[in-house]
Write an enzyme that holds these catalytic residues in place. Structure first.
Site, mmCIF file in Angstrom:
data_model
loop_
_atom_site.group_PDB
_atom_site.id
_atom_site.type_symbol
_atom_site.label_atom_id
_atom_site.label_comp_id
_atom_site.label_asym_id
_atom_site.label_seq_id
_atom_site.Cartn_x
_atom_site.Cartn_y
_atom_site.Cartn_z
ATOM 1 N N SER A 84 26.720 35.414 30.866
ATOM 2 C CA SER A 84 27.058 33.998 30.912
ATOM 3 C C SER A 84 28.127 33.767 31.992
ATOM 4 C CB SER A 84 27.540 33.541 29.522
ATOM 5 O OG SER A 84 27.525 32.151 29.421
ATOM 6 N N ASP A 116 16.395 31.844 26.578
ATOM 7 C CA ASP A 116 17.673 31.273 27.012
ATOM 8 C C ASP A 116 17.393 30.024 27.833
ATOM 9 O OD1 ASP A 116 20.134 30.645 28.143
ATOM 10 O OD2 ASP A 116 20.540 32.677 28.870
ATOM 11 N N HIS A 138 20.470 31.958 24.432
ATOM 12 C CA HIS A 138 21.501 32.459 25.342
ATOM 13 C C HIS A 138 22.378 33.522 24.695
ATOM 14 C CE1 HIS A 138 24.328 32.430 28.607
ATOM 15 N NE2 HIS A 138 25.314 32.068 27.818
#
Lengths: 394, 394
Positions: free
Chosen positions: A160, A326, A359
């Site tokens: 991320s 995601d 995610h």
């Protein structure tokens, strides 16, 4: 909503762990043009640095995580956020590697951020804190790596926003690292990504307890706004499938709906819990600054709009990983990174992990993902002869 | 944020258009068990009802739209929300059909909702207003159709929450309609749908100006919370591709980022505008009630968990439409409706319109979609001999 200790803000430097002070002799010139003097970087390490200092891995954390990667969090007592990845015998094997993770610049878990005292005024920075970038975060990490006497990292790894830092590491300091693993990330923040962050910021700034960012002087904290921001963001961390699988339309502790605005559905109760618990460990202004850093992230911009130029001639070995469900940083963003790396002639592996977890999959139990990371690191270790130095050949 | 007329609340029944009062003689029994007496339904019509009253179409509006389908909105002066669909020569051709659209029960544009005065207490309902359901909305519409002397509607049409009402119409009153067009909708609200609504509700309820729902007594309105709720919801109405195409990372009126928390990016400015303008035309408690009605919507629940049972033996002709980039009510939800209709032996057409505009596509310029609606209605009109009655054969 429960009551909170309004004194929690400003105490982040009292948290356990390592702290190092920088900037008094050589300030950090930030991308916004400000020189940051007298700042602290808080960090944790796991494993042992080998004799020739060739086994160090920097782990870069995401928006709301921190340096407590593989140990209970000192504020929440919850297990470390990457406990499935970092530890003895785990993919990032602390029997082999020396793992460093520092709280990011602008953070609120020990590294200097807007809740800390501005040495010039003697008051909390608040919105006077300079806006920072992902590259600034990475420059501060590089100062820490210098401080630890390490010339060249074995790897830089993160998911991320951590993945954005990995990309910046590879762009800014390619000679200081052997391998890079940008995971579930993107080379720049999309309009939708910015939009979700803006909702969160507006929720915080709409809270009267925010006081224009000066809540510490008012002995207040914008808990309600920060909780709403967290709730909105949390939805983006999960896939629609994961929400359906975990909660569906199941009711919370009742057989019938309440015909009102209680948390009838389990998913509501879950989200409210995410919001309420978040505010006990996170600073609202930090949330503004870090989301802003992510929004400003557009790696190709410094390189004439051509992402490949960020990696030209690199000898870093890359492993790019995405997760199929995601939708915050979808696989096409990872493919854009891979295409740029290919165009730059880099050594790159790319894996899309099939997962319905969205995610957050990068922090969850995803055996295929863990095997990919372990295998890639093992390959890099062999390539760089690291196993011989560790005395425990593959 | 601009200042607002805090007297706007409670004045919805002064808006122009038709109003009809119900419930004094025969109250409306709501799904929650409450009898609603003395309530108003506000509605607009377009076109002319034919002699045998066989050309009426009920249009069901979505969460934040209203009865001003094809004319400027009296509060905002903006053109009607379905002006591309409803009008002379348009797919829902007001030269051929008599179009009725009423503000939903619980709404704030003339039909009774929480901002109106509770006749028992003489004070605004606020949170004492009973929780309503999609079926309740439809029952109120059926009372209006009775009032207009129409036994059988030619069609019931609506997108998003309007589509949920269409499904309820077909389930509750199949003998009172020839055709049903549920568009960009779902047979039940998913966990992710509920989650986004809960964020909006929490944003409203976190605003101190909400006063536990009693803001009218405090001469206040929770503008900030409602604006945040609207911003979060608005993201879900657009596809990621549409946001990228419309805004990308373009900056707003500047060449460089501000290094602060202004609306640097066009997408931020756009979202803030969506939030600020919404609060001038919408009531916060209405937003709570309507989102709750959507969350509670699960059509199969009344039918033993088998959606097909809602449509058993129906003679209604269905046209189900989805949009390829709609992630709020994705095509798989429409397919679930179609499968149930197939299992019920219904006459059903299904079209997925290829579009990058996301959920809002149903209100935008989508020529393929408009052709589908026009063609389906023309076919139904031929089947039912409506063209002869209109005297303008196909």
């Amino acid at each position: 909503m429960p009551t909170h200790d309004t004194n929690a803000a400003g105490k982040s430097q009292d948290l356990p762990g390592h702290h190092v002070h920088f900037g008094r002799e050589a300030p950090l010139r930030l991308d916004c043009g400000v020189d940051l003097v007298d700042f602290t970087v808080a960090y944790q390490t796991y494993g042992t640095l080998n004799a020739d200092k060739s086994n160090a891995i920097v782990v870069c954390h995401a928006l709301t995580s921190d340096q407590f990667v593989a140990e209970p969090h000192p504020l929440t007592s919850k297990p470390g956020w990457w406990r499935l990845m970092v530890g003895p015998g785990l993919p990032i094997d602390t029997d082999r590697y020396f793992v460093i993770c520092s709280n990011i610049l602008g953070g609120c878990i020990g590294t200097t951020g807007p809740q800390d005292v501005n040495p010039v005024t003697g008051k909390p920075w608040g919105l006077d804190f300079p806006v920072i970038t992902i590259a600034d975060m990475v420059r501060a990490q590089a100062m820490l790596v210098d401080h630890l006497g390490i010339d060249k990292l074995f790897a830089v790894i993160g998911g991320s926003m951590g993945g954005m830092q990995v990309l910046e590491w590879a762009a800014l300091f390619p000679e200081r690292m052997c391998a890079a693993l940008p995971i579930a990330t993107a080379p720049r923040h999309s309009a939708q990504n910015i939009a979700f962050h803006e909702v969160g910021r507006q929720a915080i700034m709409a809270d009267p307890d925010w006081h224009g960012g000066d809540y510490q002087s008012h002995d207040a904290r914008p808990y309600r706004g920060l909780a709403v921001a967290r709730m909105a963001a949390h939805i983006t961390y999960l896939s629609e499938q994961a929400l359906t699988r975990k909660f569906g339309r199941e009711l919370q502790d009742r057989d019938e709906v309440s015909w009102g605005f209680d948390a009838d559905f389990q998913v509501e109760s879950y989200l409210r819990h995410q919001g309420i618990t978040f505010v006990d460990r996170f600073d609202a202004n930090s949330y503004l600054y870090i989301t802003r850093a992510m929004d400003y992230f557009d790696l190709s911009k410094r390189y004439g709009g051509v992402l490949a130029n960020a990696f030209k001639g690199t000898s870093v070995r890359f492993c790019v990983v995405s997760f199929s469900s995601d939708w915050l940083y979808p696989t096409r963003e990872s493919r854009a990174i891979v295409h740029a790396l290919n165009a730059a002639g880099a050594n790159v592996s790319f894996v899309e992990i099939s997962s319905d977890k969205g995610h957050d999959a990068f922090m969850l139990d995803e055996p295929d993902f863990h095997r990919v990371v372990a295998g890639f690191l093992r390959g890099c270790a062999e390539y760089h002869g690291l196993n011989r130095n560790l005395g425990n050949g593959a």
